[in-house]
Structures are given as structure tokens and as C-alpha cells.
Design a protein around this motif. Structure first.
Motif, PDB file in Angstrom:
ATOM      1  N   LYS A 242      26.399  79.864  56.870  1.00  0.00           N
ATOM      2  CA  LYS A 242      25.155  79.096  56.882  1.00  0.00           C
ATOM      3  C   LYS A 242      24.149  79.613  55.861  1.00  0.00           C
ATOM      4  O   LYS A 242      23.502  78.833  55.150  1.00  0.00           O
ATOM      5  N   GLU A 248      28.828  75.281  51.825  1.00  0.00           N
ATOM      6  CA  GLU A 248      28.286  74.278  52.733  1.00  0.00           C
ATOM      7  C   GLU A 248      29.380  73.531  53.490  1.00  0.00           C
ATOM      8  O   GLU A 248      29.228  73.209  54.666  1.00  0.00           O
ATOM      9  N   ASN A 252      29.554  73.304  57.484  1.00  0.00           N
ATOM     10  CA  ASN A 252      29.551  72.025  58.185  1.00  0.00           C
ATOM     11  C   ASN A 252      30.771  71.874  59.085  1.00  0.00           C
ATOM     12  O   ASN A 252      30.680  71.363  60.205  1.00  0.00           O
TER      13      ASN A 252
END
Length: 377
Positions: A242, A248, A252
Motif C-alpha cells: 500500500k 498498485e 488492489n
């Protein structure tokens, strides 16, 4: 024709179902009602309750192990993720990817409240010993006080797998009931003056602090308690995903797809361990009561640590945020803010309460590591 119908009836679940299974089906219906109507931890209570339904329908073999070359039941295979300690660490990976440790970094003293809230774990452990449980069972029951379902499952699967169903249902039930259980305790232990303390905004935490934090915590905690390497390691890896800003897609996936899949498998299989012949016994009632005691004491201890800090800082810390020292993130923080705003609608305690709250996640994992080190085989 009559003989054929008779054989069909005798081989059906209707002929084999007993009162214990009927009681467990009713318990499952109550959990489904609470999850849907009251929205009490629906993401886990729905799969847990449905797993209970499947496991208590006779003659399905859905939790049967493989025998004589015959394949086992579907949920037995999925349950191996619990027995092999795979699901709880993967849940922690997602939790880490969704957790912001900035409030803890901005106010490091918050860790004292997170640590204080673990007092209920050890208090309930001693009570369970006095009630006749083995040290391994008592440790698994006590961890309910941390209000951390995955940690409770992780510890009980290692120390007391025979109690896994009752402990999991109790742990997630109390997590869901945080908004009902905590406020009366918080009000009883604080004065109106204490509840109206405004704490102000937190300092801005630098990115380098956020990136270094999960790495340092992993090294220090795992060196101290190697038994919780998988829990702490996955929690902090998720947080590093994070905060580092360069993965990313991984962050996610950990927050959404992976966590959702594991939640389904974990809930179904844990619920399937709550079979009537195992679940319905006097020990289960003791577990539910001790879990409530553990959670209540954890909340009270966090508030009392907050009161001590209120005195030590000359009234700059609102003791209500100490109740957020349990691991129910972010629900416990929201409860602290709600109780504070009942006295002062303009008081915003959420971010300050998040410090003890995220510290409680680490604290409960550390408490589990201590118990596992002391009583693990």
C-alpha cells in the motif's frame, strides 16, 4: 414401490437429522438474520452461517475426509487451508493493504492503549484455566478478547482445533457487536469532562516513515516471536504494498480479489466445523461467556490506560480512544468518535482513535505469539 419409497426416505437426511443439527440450523438462521438485517459483519457471518447449514445437514459427507480411495467432501479439502494456517495470514495480507498506520506513527504513544487492550486476553485465559480448560484451550479462548477473528482462528487451529467453530463464531459475533458492547463500558469509566476533550489534528507522516515502518516491525516482532512470522509478515507485506506506491496492482489484488476469495473459503470451512455433536455442549456456553468477559475487559483496560494518559498529559488525551485498542478496525474507532460526539457534536476523534486501533491489530498478533510460544506443541 413402497419399499423403494421407504429406502429413499431412510437414506435421506430427513430420517437422519437429530435435535442437535436442528438447533445448529436455527443458530445459523439467527446469524444470517443478524448479517443481513442488522449488517453485523455480513462478509464473514454469511459464509460462516451457510457453512454451518451445510455441515449440519446429515448424509452429505461434505466435511468427510478421503477414505479407502474415495474422495473427501468439498469443504474438507477447503478446510485444509485452515489446518495448514494458510487462510488467516492471507486475510492479514489484505488487512495490511487496507490499513493506514499513519495515526500510530503520528502518535507512537498509541501503542500503549493497543497493548493495554490485550489485558482482557490474559484475564480470560486465567479464568478459562480456573474453569477447567487446558492451557491450550484457555489460550485460544482468551484471544477472543482481541476482537480479531483471523488471529483467533489462527491460534485455535494450532492449539485447540476442537474448539475452532465455537471460538470463531464467538470472535466474529463480538466483533460485530462492538457498537453495542463498548459504549456502556466507555461511559461508565469516563467523566463528561474526559469525553469532551478535543485532541486536534495529527501531524503529517512522511512517506519514508510509512515505508520503513512495516519492514522494521516485521524484523523486530519476528525476531522476538518467530511463531507469528506468517501473521505479522503478511500484515506488514500488505501494508508495504500500500505505502510503497509502485505496486498498485498487487495492493488492489490483496485488498479486493484475494481477500474476498479467502474470506469465502475461510468463512465456509470455519462454519462447517460447528457441527451439532461438537458444538452443543456445556463448554460452548463457557466459551461464549468467557469471550464476552475477555472483550469487555479489553475495552475497559484500554479506556483505563487512556485515563492514565489523560492525567499524565494534563487533559490532552481523550480516554475514549483507548477503547479502540481492540483489533476491530475501523469499527472501534468509529464507536469512540460516536460516543465522543454524543457529548460534543463538533469533536472528531476518529483519526486519533485509529492510532490505538491499528496498534491493537499488532498487539493481538503479539499476544497470540506469546501464547503460542508458551503452549504450542
Amino acid at each position: 414401490m413402497l419399499n423403494a419409497l421407504r429406502e429413499i426416505w431412510l437414506s435421506s437426511g430427513f430420517a437422519a437429522i437429530g435435535w442437535r443439527q436442528i438447533v445448529m440450523l436455527l443458530v445459523a438462521f439467527v446469524l444470517i438474520y443478524l448479517a443481513i438485517k442488522k449488517e453485523f459483519e455480513p462478509l464473514l457471518l454469511i459464509p460462516i452461517s451457510f457453512g454451518m447449514i451445510l455441515a449440519n445437514l446429515p448424509a452429505t459427507g461434505i466435511m468427510s475426509p478421503p477414505t479407502n480411495g474415495q474422495a473427501g467432501g468439498l469443504l474438507w479439502y477447503l478446510y485444509q487451508g485452515v489446518e495448514a494456517d494458510i487462510y488467516p495470514p492471507l486475510i492479514f495480507l489484505g488487512v495490511g493493504a487496507m490499513t493506514d498506520f499513519s495515526p500510530l506513527l503520528a502518535n507512537p504513544w498509541s501503542v500503549l492503549m493497543g497493548a493495554g487492550a490485550q489485558f482482557g486476553v490474559f484475564f480470560a485465559f486465567l479464568c478459562a484455566i480456573l474453569m477447567g480448560f487446558t492451557p491450550q484451550q484457555a489460550a485460544s479462548i482468551g484471544i477472543i478478547g482481541g476482537a480479531d477473528g483471523p488471529t483467533a482462528i489462527y491460534l485455535s487451529s494450532k492449539l485447540a482445533p476442537e474448539l475452532l467453530g465455537a471460538i470463531a463464531v464467538a470472535a466474529y459475533s463480538y466483533m460485530a457487536l462492538v457498537p453495542m458492547i463498548q459504549p456502556p463500558i466507555m461511559r461508565a469509566l469516563t467523566t463528561k469532562k474526559e469525553r469532551t476533550v478535543r485532541m486536534g489534528q495529527l501531524r503529517k507522516v512522511k512517506k519514508v516513515e510509512k515505508v520503513v515502518f512495516p519492514i522494521v516491525v516485521t524484523i523486530l516482532v519476528v525476531l522476538l516471536l518467530p511463531s507469528v512470522a506468517s501473521l505479522i509478515g503478511m500484515l506488514m507485506l500488505g501494508n508495504l504494498f500500500k505505502e510503497c506506491g509502485v505496486v498498485e496492482r498487487l495492493s488492489n489484488t490483496a485488498q479486493n480479489a484475494l481477500t474476498n476469495i479467502v474470506t469465502i473459503f475461510l468463512g465456509l470451512t470455519v462454519g462447517a466445523t460447528a457441527r451439532g455433536e461438537i458444538f452443543i455442549q456445556p463448554g460452548t456456553i463457557k466459551i461464549v461467556v468467557l469471550g464476552m468477559v475477555a472483550f469487555g475487559i479489553s475495552t475497559a483496560a484500554g479506556v483505563l490506560i487512556g485515563k492514565i494518559m489523560y492525567k499524565a498529559t494534563g487533559g490532552k488525551i481523550n480516554p475514549l480512544i483507548g477503547a479502540a485498542g481492540v483489533s476491530a478496525v475501523p469499527m472501534a474507532s468509529r464507536v469512540a468518535q460516536k460516543v465522543g460526539q454524543e457529548e460534543d457534536p463538533g469533536n472528531f476523534l476518529l483519526m486519533n482513535a485509529m492510532g490505538p486501533n491499528v496498534a491493537g491489530v499488532i498487539g493481538t498478533a503479539v499476544a497470540a505469539g506469546i501464547l503460542l510460544t508458551m503452549f504450542g506443541v
